[in-house]
Design a protein around this motif. Structure first.
Motif, mmCIF file in Angstrom:
data_model
loop_
_atom_site.group_PDB
_atom_site.id
_atom_site.type_symbol
_atom_site.label_atom_id
_atom_site.label_comp_id
_atom_site.label_asym_id
_atom_site.label_seq_id
_atom_site.Cartn_x
_atom_site.Cartn_y
_atom_site.Cartn_z
ATOM 1 N N ALA A 1 0.697 -1.319 -0.137
ATOM 2 C CA ALA A 1 0.041 -0.143 0.114
ATOM 3 C C ALA A 1 0.848 1.263 0.037
ATOM 4 O O ALA A 1 0.530 2.164 -0.633
ATOM 5 C CB ALA A 1 -1.079 -0.141 1.277
ATOM 6 N N GLY A 2 1.961 1.243 0.823
ATOM 7 C CA GLY A 2 2.786 2.436 1.035
ATOM 8 C C GLY A 2 3.550 2.766 -0.511
ATOM 9 O O GLY A 2 3.652 3.862 -0.728
ATOM 10 N N SER A 3 3.683 1.546 -1.321
ATOM 11 C CA SER A 3 4.615 1.593 -2.619
ATOM 12 C C SER A 3 3.636 2.058 -3.404
ATOM 13 O O SER A 3 4.115 2.980 -4.238
ATOM 14 C CB SER A 3 5.041 0.284 -2.851
ATOM 15 N N GLU A 4 2.087 1.724 -3.569
ATOM 16 C CA GLU A 4 1.323 2.237 -4.424
ATOM 17 C C GLU A 4 1.150 3.660 -4.371
ATOM 18 O O GLU A 4 1.158 4.560 -5.471
ATOM 19 C CB GLU A 4 0.020 1.401 -4.418
ATOM 20 N N ALA A 5 1.170 4.170 -3.035
ATOM 21 C CA ALA A 5 0.742 5.473 -2.897
ATOM 22 C C ALA A 5 2.270 6.302 -3.101
ATOM 23 O O ALA A 5 2.104 7.317 -3.836
ATOM 24 C CB ALA A 5 0.762 5.783 -1.414
ATOM 25 N N ALA A 6 3.323 5.657 -2.916
ATOM 26 C CA ALA A 6 4.648 6.444 -3.460
ATOM 27 C C ALA A 6 4.658 6.531 -4.751
ATOM 28 O O ALA A 6 5.174 7.511 -5.447
ATOM 29 C CB ALA A 6 5.851 5.799 -2.908
ATOM 30 N N ARG A 7 4.331 5.576 -5.608
ATOM 31 C CA ARG A 7 4.420 5.513 -7.037
ATOM 32 C C ARG A 7 3.371 6.455 -7.571
ATOM 33 O O ARG A 7 3.715 7.072 -8.901
ATOM 34 C CB ARG A 7 4.008 4.138 -7.641
ATOM 35 N N THR A 8 2.111 6.925 -6.965
ATOM 36 C CA THR A 8 1.196 7.791 -7.413
ATOM 37 C C THR A 8 1.863 8.982 -7.130
ATOM 38 O O THR A 8 1.629 10.062 -7.863
ATOM 39 C CB THR A 8 -0.021 7.419 -6.818
ATOM 40 N N ALA A 9 2.314 9.134 -6.194
ATOM 41 C CA ALA A 9 2.800 10.828 -5.688
ATOM 42 C C ALA A 9 4.200 11.135 -6.487
ATOM 43 O O ALA A 9 4.331 12.119 -6.777
ATOM 44 C CB ALA A 9 3.138 10.861 -4.185
ATOM 45 N N HIS A 10 4.920 9.989 -6.783
ATOM 46 C CA HIS A 10 6.380 10.136 -7.503
ATOM 47 C C HIS A 10 6.427 9.038 -8.496
ATOM 48 O O HIS A 10 7.290 8.330 -8.418
ATOM 49 C CB HIS A 10 7.557 9.902 -6.374
ATOM 50 N N PRO A 11 5.977 9.145 -9.750
ATOM 51 C CA PRO A 11 5.895 8.196 -10.488
ATOM 52 C C PRO A 11 7.434 8.062 -11.164
ATOM 53 O O PRO A 11 7.796 9.052 -11.518
ATOM 54 C CB PRO A 11 5.230 8.790 -11.804
ATOM 55 N N PRO A 12 7.986 6.836 -10.895
ATOM 56 C CA PRO A 12 9.292 6.587 -11.118
ATOM 57 C C PRO A 12 9.631 6.426 -12.701
ATOM 58 O O PRO A 12 8.861 5.888 -13.486
ATOM 59 C CB PRO A 12 9.870 5.255 -10.842
ATOM 60 N N GLU A 13 10.869 6.861 -13.196
ATOM 61 C CA GLU A 13 11.302 6.528 -14.511
ATOM 62 C C GLU A 13 11.867 5.104 -14.421
ATOM 63 O O GLU A 13 12.462 4.526 -13.644
ATOM 64 C CB GLU A 13 12.556 7.379 -14.696
ATOM 65 N N ILE A 14 11.679 4.338 -15.380
ATOM 66 C CA ILE A 14 12.133 2.985 -15.654
ATOM 67 C C ILE A 14 13.384 2.888 -16.452
ATOM 68 O O ILE A 14 13.438 3.341 -17.750
ATOM 69 C CB ILE A 14 11.026 2.039 -16.264
ATOM 70 N N LEU A 15 14.493 2.505 -15.898
ATOM 71 C CA LEU A 15 15.568 2.212 -16.409
ATOM 72 C C LEU A 15 16.066 0.641 -16.687
ATOM 73 O O LEU A 15 15.273 0.045 -15.856
ATOM 74 C CB LEU A 15 16.918 2.877 -15.609
ATOM 75 N N HIS A 16 16.576 0.544 -17.687
ATOM 76 C CA HIS A 16 16.721 -1.097 -18.101
ATOM 77 C C HIS A 16 18.232 -1.200 -18.059
ATOM 78 O O HIS A 16 18.963 -0.574 -18.527
ATOM 79 C CB HIS A 16 16.337 -1.352 -19.174
ATOM 80 N N TYR A 17 18.652 -1.920 -17.236
ATOM 81 C CA TYR A 17 20.272 -2.444 -16.997
ATOM 82 C C TYR A 17 20.464 -3.571 -17.887
ATOM 83 O O TYR A 17 21.780 -4.188 -18.186
ATOM 84 C CB TYR A 17 20.699 -2.500 -15.577
ATOM 85 N N GLY A 18 19.589 -4.218 -18.333
ATOM 86 C CA GLY A 18 19.726 -5.470 -19.274
ATOM 87 C C GLY A 18 18.493 -5.711 -20.303
ATOM 88 O O GLY A 18 17.409 -4.911 -19.991
ATOM 89 N N PRO A 19 18.572 -6.794 -20.938
ATOM 90 C CA PRO A 19 17.486 -7.011 -22.043
ATOM 91 C C PRO A 19 16.353 -7.767 -21.275
ATOM 92 O O PRO A 19 15.091 -7.749 -21.998
ATOM 93 C CB PRO A 19 18.069 -7.848 -22.963
ATOM 94 N N GLY A 20 16.392 -8.383 -20.089
ATOM 95 C CA GLY A 20 15.443 -9.006 -19.446
ATOM 96 C C GLY A 20 14.168 -8.486 -19.022
ATOM 97 O O GLY A 20 14.309 -7.283 -18.711
ATOM 98 N N ALA A 21 12.919 -8.931 -18.848
ATOM 99 C CA ALA A 21 11.863 -8.271 -18.404
ATOM 100 C C ALA A 21 11.974 -7.608 -17.072
ATOM 101 O O ALA A 21 11.368 -6.744 -16.839
ATOM 102 C CB ALA A 21 10.671 -9.002 -18.546
ATOM 103 N N ARG A 22 12.810 -8.375 -16.078
ATOM 104 C CA ARG A 22 13.164 -8.064 -14.715
ATOM 105 C C ARG A 22 14.372 -7.411 -14.771
ATOM 106 O O ARG A 22 14.700 -6.830 -13.498
ATOM 107 C CB ARG A 22 13.067 -9.277 -13.833
#
Length: 271
Positions: A34-55
Motif C-alpha cells: 500500500a505504501g509503495s502504491e501511494a509512493a508511485r502515485t505521488a512520485h511516478p518513477p522513471e524505468i531504467l533498463h540495465y539489461g534486456p530481460g523483463a526483470r
C-alpha cells in the motif's frame, strides 16, 4: 558463526524460515504494498533498463539534478518479490534530497544466485554511469547480502545491510535451498563475509532485535569480521522489530535509519 556444527537441519530451518517465524508477515507486507502504491502515485518513477530481460529494470525516483543516490535492493531470499513492493522507501529519502534507485532482478530457480549478483553489479554500474559517482547501497535480507557484495567489489562506497545474510552455508539444509540449489563450495564463494573488506568503506549491519538468533549473529559476525579487516562497521539491533517490521523506519522521514542513509549519500556528494 551462524550454522554451528551442532545445529540440526530442523534448528536451521526454524532460524532461517522468516515467514514461518512471523505468522503475521502478510499484514506487514500489505503495508509495504500500500505504501509503495501511494509512493508511485505521488512520485511516478522513471524505468531504467540495465539489461534486456523483463526483470532487468530499475525504478528511478529522481530528487533533481546532481542529487546523491541510494540504491535499495529488495529481499525475498532471491526467489520472490520485485521493486514494486518497496517504492515506499523513496518518499522519505526524496524529502532529504536523495534520489532512489530500486532494481528488480530475476529469481531462483530460474537463474542461479551468482547470476543475480551479476545483475546487481550491472544495475549499480548503470547508476554509476548515469550519475558519475558510486552510490550508497542498502538492502533487506537477500538485498542486504548483495549490498555487502557490491561494497566489497567497489561498486558502492557505503552500504546499510538490513537483516542481511552474509554466510550462506547454513541455508543449504533448509527448505529455502529448494529453489536456490546451493552446494557448499558455491555457498561459501557467494558469502560476502569471506570477501575482501575494503579499507575505509562503511558498512552498517542493522537487524531487528526480535529476529532469530541466527540473523542477529549473521549481522554481528559480519560487522566484527569486516571491522577487524579495516572497514568502518557498525552493528545495531533495533528493539522489538522482527524480520519484516525491521523496515518500518524506512517509512519515516525523520527515523535514524532514513537520516543515516541520507547523511551517507550527502557525505559522498560532498567529497
Amino acid at each position: 558463526m551462524p550454522g554451528k556444527p551442532q545445529d540440526t537441519d530442523a534448528v536451521l530451518e526454524a532460524q532461517y524460515n522468516n515467514r514461518a517465524l512471523v505468522p503475521d508477515h502478510p499484514a506487514v507486507m500489505a503495508r509495504w504494498k500500500a505504501g509503495s502504491e501511494a509512493a508511485r502515485t505521488a512520485h511516478p518513477p522513471e524505468i531504467l533498463h540495465y539489461g534486456p530481460g523483463a526483470r532487468e529494470r530499475i525504478d528511478w525516483f529522481d530528487a533533481g539534478k546532481g542529487a546523491p543516490v541510494v540504491v535499495f535492493i529488495h529481499g525475498g531470499y532471491w526467489q520472490a518479490l520485485d521493486a514494486g513492493w518497496f517504492s515506499f522507501v523513496a518518499p522519505p529519502l526524496l524529502a532529504h534530497g536523495v534520489s532512489v534507485a530500486i532494481p528488480t532482478y530475476d529469481l531462483a530457480p530460474t537463474i542461479r544466485l551468482g547470476w543475480i549478483v551479476d545483475q546487481m553489479r550491472a544495475a549499480v554500474d548503470l547508476i554509476h554511469d548515469r550519475t558519475g559517482a558510486r552510490p550508497v547501497v542498502s538492502g533487506h535480507s537477500a538485498g542486504g547480502h548483495m549490498a555487502a557484495c557490491l561494497l566489497s567489489e567497489g561498486g558502492a562506497w557505503a552500504a546499510i545491510s538490513i537483516s542481511g545474510v552474509f554466510e550462506l552455508e547454513p541455508l543449504i539444509p533448509t527448505s529455502l535451498n529448494a529453489a536456490l540449489d546451493l552446494n557448499p563450495p558455491e555457498a561459501r564463494a557467494l558469502s560476502p563475509i569471506h570477501w575482501p573488506a575494503p579499507a575505509g568503506a562503511v558498512l552498517d549491519c542493522i537487524v531487528g532485535g526480535a529476529e532469530s538468533d541466527a540473523f542477529l549473529q549473521q549481522s554481528r559476525d559480519m560487522a566484527e569480521h569486516w571491522g577487524a579487516l579495516g572497514a568502518e562497521t557498525r552493528f545495531e539491533a533495533l528493539p522489538a522489530l522482527n524480520h519484516f517490521t525491521v523496515l518500518n523506519p524506512l517509512f519515516d522521514t525523520d527515523s535514524p535509519m532514513v537520516e543515516r542513509l541520507a547523511a551517507l549519500a550527502h557525505a559522498r556528494a560532498a567529497c
